[in-house]
Design an enzyme around this catalytic site. Structure first.
Site, short mmCIF file in Angstrom:
data_model
loop_
_atom_site.label_atom_id
_atom_site.label_comp_id
_atom_site.label_asym_id
_atom_site.label_seq_id
_atom_site.Cartn_x
_atom_site.Cartn_y
_atom_site.Cartn_z
N ASN A 9 43.34 43.21 40.81
CA ASN A 9 43.91 44.15 40.44
C ASN A 9 43.06 45.09 41.62
O ASN A 9 42.47 45.57 42.31
CB ASN A 9 42.70 44.47 39.40
CG ASN A 9 43.51 46.33 39.10
OD1 ASN A 9 44.29 46.80 39.77
ND2 ASN A 9 42.80 47.06 37.98
N LYS A 11 44.25 48.51 42.49
CA LYS A 11 43.74 50.11 42.06
C LYS A 11 44.18 50.65 42.76
O LYS A 11 45.30 50.42 43.48
CB LYS A 11 42.15 49.34 41.49
CG LYS A 11 42.12 49.04 40.48
CD LYS A 11 39.93 49.20 40.50
CE LYS A 11 39.88 48.21 39.61
NZ LYS A 11 39.05 48.60 38.76
N HIS A 98 44.57 49.22 31.01
CA HIS A 98 42.74 48.66 31.81
C HIS A 98 42.58 50.31 31.40
O HIS A 98 43.02 51.12 30.99
CB HIS A 98 43.39 49.01 33.61
CG HIS A 98 42.25 49.17 34.19
ND1 HIS A 98 40.55 49.66 34.22
CD2 HIS A 98 41.62 47.64 34.63
CE1 HIS A 98 40.62 48.41 34.85
NE2 HIS A 98 40.33 48.07 35.06
N GLU A 100 40.55 52.25 33.10
CA GLU A 100 40.15 53.06 33.49
C GLU A 100 41.91 54.31 33.39
O GLU A 100 41.47 55.38 33.28
CB GLU A 100 40.56 52.92 35.20
CG GLU A 100 39.26 52.52 35.40
CD GLU A 100 39.36 51.58 36.52
OE1 GLU A 100 40.71 51.49 37.44
OE2 GLU A 100 38.32 50.42 36.62
N GLU A 170 38.59 42.62 28.90
CA GLU A 170 37.50 43.61 30.34
C GLU A 170 36.54 44.42 29.46
O GLU A 170 36.73 45.31 29.74
CB GLU A 170 38.59 44.07 31.15
CG GLU A 170 39.21 43.54 31.68
CD GLU A 170 39.74 44.65 33.68
OE1 GLU A 170 39.93 43.56 34.26
OE2 GLU A 170 40.53 45.33 33.39
N GLY A 176 33.57 46.96 37.70
CA GLY A 176 33.35 47.27 38.92
C GLY A 176 31.10 47.57 39.05
O GLY A 176 30.71 48.43 39.60
N SER A 216 33.67 42.26 37.22
CA SER A 216 33.30 41.95 38.24
C SER A 216 32.78 40.62 38.31
O SER A 216 31.51 39.59 38.89
CB SER A 216 31.00 42.59 38.29
OG SER A 216 31.41 43.56 37.76
P1 PGA Z 1 36.14 44.42 38.97
O1 PGA Z 1 37.43 45.47 38.63
O2 PGA Z 1 36.25 42.92 39.51
O3 PGA Z 1 36.21 45.64 40.19
O4 PGA Z 1 34.99 44.90 37.93
C1 PGA Z 1 37.75 44.79 37.79
C2 PGA Z 1 39.04 45.19 36.24
O5 PGA Z 1 38.57 46.84 36.75
O6 PGA Z 1 40.25 44.85 36.33
#
Ligand code: PGA
Length: 253
Positions: A9, A11, A98, A100, A170, A176, A216
């Site tokens: 992903n 982003k 997601h 976010e 998630e 993140g 992560s």
């Molecule tokens: P990350 O993000 O691997 O940086 O924790 C995962 C995601 O948001 O899909």
């Protein structure tokens, strides 16, 4: 046998030039014999889709995803993108809900239900994200919340449509942050999700739905996470920005 999926992903990262470089490295490394049975996906910015599709060419194990799409077919929604536009570019999957998007763009259960339906209608696969914030887990309400996220946006689908969905669990506190859910926490929730699907649809559908873990994921923890019986792969943010690291994760099954 469920698919093994490593989905990056990206982003809101990479210019087109940077994205093309990253994608061509991934496509090159994905030719490795050991990855022939692994689904490798890149969820890229809209502006990159057409060019990266060309980079993927006829690779059979590399797929492209978009990171969102609008819930209406078309119309006066300045700045938005429709399912038909994505389908027309040859997009395979669309990431929906997601955390976010839920957090910063206030996406609601009802909108996500419409988005899922419209993506399916356009012959693309939704990658439907769910997961709790830390406070919810601390209140021990994480199972209820994930069940609510699934039932409010997905469980109106008929069995044939639902069987096409990919789910990504998630936990928001792991995205993140460098903090990964433990293998036990991931397996416990994935098992719960599968059980919830079985109750609402059937055992056979529950057994065939891929459930990805995100938060992560890195080369160092992918192997134990992916060896959990109900974890079918990962949705990978930060670590997908490096082709070698991402491919190492894809090789962790
Ligand atoms: P990350 O993000 O691997 O940086 O924790 C995962 C995601 O948001 O899909």
């Amino acid at each position: 046998m469920r698919k093994k999926i490593a989905a990056g992903n990206w982003k809101m990262n990479t210019t087109l030039d940077e994205g093309l470089k990253l994608a061509s490295e991934v496509v090159h490394m994905a030719k490795d014999e050991s990855l022939s049975e692994t689904t490798i996906m890149m969820s890229v910015p809209y502006t990159h889709i057409e060019s990266i599709k060309k980079t993927i060419g006829n690779a059979t194990n590399v797929f492209i995803a978009a990171q969102n799409c609008h819930q209406e077919l078309s119309g006066a929604y300045t700045g938005e993108i429709s399912a038909a536009m994505l389908q027309n570019l040859g997009v395979d999957c669309v990431v929906l809900g997601h955390s976010e998007r839920r957090e910063y763009y206030k996406e609601t259960y009802a909108e996500l239900e419409s988005k899922t339906q419209i993506v399916l209608k356009h012959q693309m696969t939704p990658i439907f994200c769910c997961g709790e914030k830390l406070a919810t887990r601390e209140e021990n309400a994480h199972f209820d919340l994930v069940k609510e996220q699934l039932s409010s946006s997905l469980f109106e689908l008929d069995a044939v449509e639902f069987a096409k969905v990919i789910i990504a669990y998630e936990p928001v506190w792991a995205i993140g942050t460098g903090v990964t859910a433990s293998d036990e926490q991931a397996q416990e929730m994935h098992h719960f999700i599968r059980h919830t699907i079985a109750k609402n649809y059937s055992d056979s559908i529950a057994k065939q739905i891929p459930i990805l873990y995100g938060g992560s994921v890195k080369p160092a923890n992918a192997q134990t996470l992916f060896s959990c019986p109900d974890v079918d792969g990962g949705l990978i943010g930060g670590a997908s920005m490096d082709a070698q690291g991402f491919i190492d994760i894809a090789k962790s099954f």
